[in-house]
Scaffold this motif. Structure first.
Motif, PDB file in Angstrom:
ATOM      1  N   ASP A  73       0.777  -1.080  -0.132  1.00 15.56           N
ATOM      2  CA  ASP A  73      -0.010  -0.035   0.036  1.00 15.56           C
ATOM      3  C   ASP A  73       1.015   1.242  -0.106  1.00 15.56           C
ATOM      4  O   ASP A  73       0.540   2.288  -0.714  1.00 15.56           O
ATOM      5  N   VAL A  74       1.856   1.345   0.687  1.00 19.52           N
ATOM      6  CA  VAL A  74       2.562   2.546   0.981  1.00 19.52           C
ATOM      7  C   VAL A  74       3.410   2.666  -0.176  1.00 19.52           C
ATOM      8  O   VAL A  74       3.565   3.728  -0.823  1.00 19.52           O
ATOM      9  N   ALA A  75       3.963   1.522  -1.002  1.00 20.49           N
ATOM     10  CA  ALA A  75       4.816   1.698  -2.082  1.00 20.49           C
ATOM     11  C   ALA A  75       3.864   2.200  -3.082  1.00 20.49           C
ATOM     12  O   ALA A  75       4.388   2.941  -4.071  1.00 20.49           O
ATOM     13  N   GLU A  76       2.642   1.671  -3.336  1.00 21.12           N
ATOM     14  CA  GLU A  76       1.773   1.954  -4.531  1.00 21.12           C
ATOM     15  C   GLU A  76       1.306   3.565  -4.206  1.00 21.12           C
ATOM     16  O   GLU A  76       1.381   4.299  -5.348  1.00 21.12           O
ATOM     17  N   THR A  77       1.064   4.049  -2.959  1.00 17.32           N
ATOM     18  CA  THR A  77       0.778   5.592  -2.763  1.00 17.32           C
ATOM     19  C   THR A  77       1.866   6.482  -2.976  1.00 17.32           C
ATOM     20  O   THR A  77       1.654   7.431  -3.717  1.00 17.32           O
ATOM     21  N   LYS A  78       3.344   5.999  -2.623  1.00 14.69           N
ATOM     22  CA  LYS A  78       4.164   6.915  -3.119  1.00 14.69           C
ATOM     23  C   LYS A  78       4.649   6.915  -4.397  1.00 14.69           C
ATOM     24  O   LYS A  78       4.908   7.966  -4.820  1.00 14.69           O
ATOM     25  N   ALA A  79       4.441   5.915  -5.131  1.00 17.15           N
ATOM     26  CA  ALA A  79       4.771   5.855  -6.689  1.00 17.15           C
ATOM     27  C   ALA A  79       3.699   6.782  -7.076  1.00 17.15           C
ATOM     28  O   ALA A  79       4.039   7.354  -8.185  1.00 17.15           O
ATOM     29  N   THR A  80       2.493   6.788  -6.922  1.00 10.12           N
ATOM     30  CA  THR A  80       1.337   7.330  -7.532  1.00 10.12           C
ATOM     31  C   THR A  80       1.750   8.937  -7.088  1.00 10.12           C
ATOM     32  O   THR A  80       1.357   9.611  -8.136  1.00 10.12           O
ATOM     33  N   ARG A  81       1.778   9.339  -5.901  1.00 11.10           N
ATOM     34  CA  ARG A  81       2.062  10.831  -5.710  1.00 11.10           C
ATOM     35  C   ARG A  81       3.240  11.142  -6.477  1.00 11.10           C
ATOM     36  O   ARG A  81       3.428  12.241  -7.052  1.00 11.10           O
ATOM     37  N   ALA A  82       4.161  10.535  -6.530  1.00 12.51           N
ATOM     38  CA  ALA A  82       5.528  11.174  -7.170  1.00 12.51           C
ATOM     39  C   ALA A  82       5.351  11.463  -8.663  1.00 12.51           C
ATOM     40  O   ALA A  82       5.618  12.134  -9.117  1.00 12.51           O
ATOM     41  N   THR A  83       4.465  10.202  -9.132  1.00 12.50           N
ATOM     42  CA  THR A  83       4.290  10.294 -10.582  1.00 12.50           C
ATOM     43  C   THR A  83       3.253  11.369 -10.972  1.00 12.50           C
ATOM     44  O   THR A  83       3.509  12.160 -11.706  1.00 12.50           O
ATOM     45  N   ASP A  84       2.217  11.627 -10.010  1.00 11.83           N
ATOM     46  CA  ASP A  84       1.617  12.809 -10.300  1.00 11.83           C
ATOM     47  C   ASP A  84       2.064  14.169 -10.096  1.00 11.83           C
ATOM     48  O   ASP A  84       1.582  15.008 -10.837  1.00 11.83           O
ATOM     49  N   ALA A  85       3.171  14.111  -9.133  1.00 16.30           N
ATOM     50  CA  ALA A  85       3.907  15.425  -9.141  1.00 16.30           C
ATOM     51  C   ALA A  85       4.552  15.789 -10.465  1.00 16.30           C
ATOM     52  O   ALA A  85       4.655  17.087 -10.667  1.00 16.30           O
ATOM     53  N   GLY A  86       5.045  14.737 -11.317  1.00 18.21           N
ATOM     54  CA  GLY A  86       5.569  15.144 -12.439  1.00 18.21           C
ATOM     55  C   GLY A  86       4.698  15.592 -13.667  1.00 18.21           C
ATOM     56  O   GLY A  86       4.539  16.618 -14.316  1.00 18.21           O
ATOM     57  N   ARG A  87       3.489  14.839 -13.495  1.00 20.22           N
ATOM     58  CA  ARG A  87       2.403  14.825 -14.299  1.00 20.22           C
ATOM     59  C   ARG A  87       1.758  16.539 -14.466  1.00 20.22           C
ATOM     60  O   ARG A  87       1.343  16.998 -15.123  1.00 20.22           O
ATOM     61  N   ALA A  88       1.707  17.005 -13.092  1.00 20.92           N
ATOM     62  CA  ALA A  88       1.173  18.248 -12.653  1.00 20.92           C
ATOM     63  C   ALA A  88       2.060  19.288 -13.479  1.00 20.92           C
ATOM     64  O   ALA A  88       1.732  20.284 -13.678  1.00 20.92           O
ATOM     65  N   LYS A  89       3.043  18.834 -13.814  1.00 20.83           N
ATOM     66  CA  LYS A  89       4.272  20.058 -14.139  1.00 20.83           C
ATOM     67  C   LYS A  89       4.208  19.657 -15.866  1.00 20.83           C
ATOM     68  O   LYS A  89       5.057  20.153 -16.522  1.00 20.83           O
ATOM     69  N   GLY A  90       3.433  18.546 -16.342  1.00 18.60           N
ATOM     70  CA  GLY A  90       3.694  18.115 -17.584  1.00 18.60           C
ATOM     71  C   GLY A  90       4.781  17.482 -17.996  1.00 18.60           C
ATOM     72  O   GLY A  90       5.132  17.252 -19.142  1.00 18.60           O
ATOM     73  N   TYR A  91       5.127  16.577 -17.016  1.00 22.39           N
ATOM     74  CA  TYR A  91       6.431  15.802 -17.371  1.00 22.39           C
ATOM     75  C   TYR A  91       6.070  14.368 -17.412  1.00 22.39           C
ATOM     76  O   TYR A  91       5.299  13.976 -16.774  1.00 22.39           O
ATOM     77  N   PRO A  92       6.749  13.370 -18.223  1.00 22.00           N
ATOM     78  CA  PRO A  92       6.341  12.166 -18.153  1.00 22.00           C
ATOM     79  C   PRO A  92       7.049  11.200 -17.090  1.00 22.00           C
ATOM     80  O   PRO A  92       7.087   9.984 -17.062  1.00 22.00           O
ATOM     81  N   LEU A  93       7.554  11.913 -16.063  1.00 20.37           N
ATOM     82  CA  LEU A  93       8.137  11.019 -14.729  1.00 20.37           C
ATOM     83  C   LEU A  93       7.283   9.920 -14.579  1.00 20.37           C
ATOM     84  O   LEU A  93       6.367  10.188 -14.241  1.00 20.37           O
ATOM     85  N   LEU A  94       7.971   8.855 -14.463  1.00 23.89           N
ATOM     86  CA  LEU A  94       7.200   7.665 -13.808  1.00 23.89           C
ATOM     87  C   LEU A  94       7.757   6.752 -12.836  1.00 23.89           C
ATOM     88  O   LEU A  94       8.885   6.480 -12.902  1.00 23.89           O
ATOM     89  N   PHE A  95       7.065   6.284 -11.830  1.00 22.75           N
ATOM     90  CA  PHE A  95       7.602   5.702 -10.774  1.00 22.75           C
ATOM     91  C   PHE A  95       6.680   4.328 -10.815  1.00 22.75           C
ATOM     92  O   PHE A  95       5.388   4.523 -10.814  1.00 22.75           O
ATOM     93  N   THR A  96       7.193   3.273 -10.736  1.00 22.59           N
ATOM     94  CA  THR A  96       6.440   1.860 -10.859  1.00 22.59           C
ATOM     95  C   THR A  96       6.645   1.137  -9.458  1.00 22.59           C
ATOM     96  O   THR A  96       7.532   1.562  -8.511  1.00 22.59           O
ATOM     97  N   THR A  97       5.760  -0.017  -9.069  1.00 21.90           N
ATOM     98  CA  THR A  97       6.404  -0.604  -8.001  1.00 21.90           C
ATOM     99  C   THR A  97       6.250  -2.186  -8.343  1.00 21.90           C
ATOM    100  O   THR A  97       5.620  -2.498  -9.543  1.00 21.90           O
ATOM    101  N   GLU A  98       7.200  -3.043  -7.618  1.00 18.18           N
ATOM    102  CA  GLU A  98       7.046  -4.362  -7.927  1.00 18.18           C
ATOM    103  C   GLU A  98       7.475  -5.084  -6.776  1.00 18.18           C
ATOM    104  O   GLU A  98       8.311  -4.788  -5.955  1.00 18.18           O
ATOM    105  N   PRO A  99       6.559  -6.428  -6.436  1.00 12.10           N
ATOM    106  CA  PRO A  99       7.086  -6.875  -5.320  1.00 12.10           C
ATOM    107  C   PRO A  99       8.688  -7.693  -5.187  1.00 12.10           C
ATOM    108  O   PRO A  99       9.342  -7.907  -6.148  1.00 12.10           O
ATOM    109  N   GLU A 100       9.031  -7.446  -4.114  1.00  9.71           N
ATOM    110  CA  GLU A 100      10.622  -8.284  -3.821  1.00  9.71           C
ATOM    111  C   GLU A 100      10.525  -9.847  -3.895  1.00  9.71           C
ATOM    112  O   GLU A 100       9.482 -10.380  -3.531  1.00  9.71           O
ATOM    113  N   GLU A 101      11.520 -10.222  -4.584  1.00 12.71           N
ATOM    114  CA  GLU A 101      11.624 -11.599  -4.789  1.00 12.71           C
ATOM    115  C   GLU A 101      11.427 -12.441  -3.349  1.00 12.71           C
ATOM    116  O   GLU A 101      11.918 -12.046  -2.485  1.00 12.71           O
TER     117      GLU A 101
END
Ligand code: NFA
Length: 101
Positions: A73-101
């Motif tokens: 949950d925390v990983a997904e929330t932070k990735a979304t917030r960080a990606t949205d911060a870029g989008r708000a400025k018109g940048y394609p900045l992208l953060f994704t999440t993936e489970p640890e092995e």
């Protein structure tokens, strides 16, 4: 007479597994300014200027960089917030999440 004082032979032990951790990954792109990436990393992931710069430059050179690990949950929330911060400025900045092995 039945022996009512006998101790139980079995114990029930509940094993609680640790939640799997998820990585937040920063993806490089050609448009988001380096300083803006550093600013977002500092704001959303509570990094120092130095830590944020290292993560940004690693993603810039290698294409991706693991930012940190959190519960899902925390990983997904932070990735979304960080990606949205870029989008708000018109940048394609992208953060994704993936489970640890
Ligand atoms: N590659 C971007 C640039 O040269 C900087 C960047 C780094 C963007 C890491 C996204 C992630 N301006």
């Amino acid at each position: 007479m039945a022996d009512t004082t006998a101790t139980p032979k079995t114990k029930v032990k509940t094993k609680t597994e640790r939640p799997r951790l998820h990585k937040v990954i920063l993806i490089n792109d050609d448009y988001t300014p380096r300083e803006f990436v550093v600013t977002v990393l500092k704001a959303e992931f509570r990094m120092t200027e130095d830590q944020a710069h290292k993560v940004m430059i690693t993603a810039h050179r290698r294409g991706v960089c693991v930012v940190a690990v959190f519960t899902r949950d925390v990983a997904e929330t932070k990735a979304t917030r960080a990606t949205d911060a870029g989008r708000a400025k018109g940048y394609p900045l992208l953060f994704t999440t993936e489970p640890e092995e």
